[in-house]
Design an enzyme around this catalytic site. Sequence first.
Site, PDB file in Angstrom:
ATOM      1  N   SER A   1      29.542  22.856  -1.500  1.00  0.00           N
ATOM      2  CA  SER A   1      29.128  22.464  -0.148  1.00  0.00           C
ATOM      3  C   SER A   1      27.703  21.910  -0.110  1.00  0.00           C
ATOM      4  CB  SER A   1      29.274  23.632   0.832  1.00  0.00           C
ATOM      5  OG  SER A   1      28.305  24.627   0.598  1.00  0.00           O
TER       6      SER A   1
ATOM      7  N   THR B   1      32.544  27.898  -3.591  1.00  0.00           N
ATOM      8  CA  THR B   1      32.646  28.988  -4.572  1.00  0.00           C
ATOM      9  C   THR B   1      34.068  29.530  -4.648  1.00  0.00           C
ATOM     10  OG1 THR B   1      30.337  29.571  -4.260  1.00  0.00           O
ATOM     11  CG2 THR B   1      31.751  31.284  -5.166  1.00  0.00           C
TER      12      THR B   1
ATOM     13  N   THR C   1      29.880  28.400   1.233  1.00  0.00           N
ATOM     14  CA  THR C   1      29.145  29.165   2.242  1.00  0.00           C
ATOM     15  C   THR C   1      27.782  28.575   2.588  1.00  0.00           C
ATOM     16  OG1 THR C   1      28.204  30.653   0.568  1.00  0.00           O
ATOM     17  CG2 THR C   1      30.296  31.314   1.603  1.00  0.00           C
ATOM     18  N   ASP C   2      27.198  27.784   1.695  1.00  0.00           N
ATOM     19  CA  ASP C   2      25.839  27.291   1.938  1.00  0.00           C
ATOM     20  C   ASP C   2      25.730  26.344   3.122  1.00  0.00           C
ATOM     21  OD1 ASP C   2      24.266  28.651  -0.027  1.00  0.00           O
ATOM     22  OD2 ASP C   2      25.244  27.419  -1.551  1.00  0.00           O
TER      23      ASP C   2
END
Length: 164
Positions: free
Chosen positions: A53, A11, A82-83
Amino acid sequence: MSLRVFVTGGTFDKEYDELTGTLHFEATHVEEMLRRGRCMLDVNVEVLMMIDSLEMKESHRHRIVDACVACTETQIVITHGTDTMVETATVIAAAVTTKTIVLTGAMVPYAFGSSDGLFNLGSALSFVQALAPGVYVAMNGRCFRWDDVRKNRDVGVFEPLGEA
């Protein structure tokens, strides 16, 4: 002493296409963020990949590990989605033990203007200089060991494993 920043996408670097209403990648914003943040550190930025990701495979993670091992710098920041940030941190921690590596990302794209990315990048750059060798995740002013962190998707924050 210089630091290395490896860019992997996420992101952090997404752009919004107003015509299609979709998010996509063009180029990293890291160099602009360093200028905007008035960074006075000697930072070498290298783009390894520009992917979400959720699309990251083990081969991508091994490419990140190989880059961490091969670079001469001992302090490394990795921008990452972040995932699956924790999964990548786990793979890195198993392979790299003599360097300080901090993964960071953003919940809102930098291009949106209200992103947490600039703050997270600055925090990661500070943490990587102060921490002992190891692998860490830095988000929203907090820093966690790779093996004591999770993304709480219900509230959109990273937290230690024991918090609920």
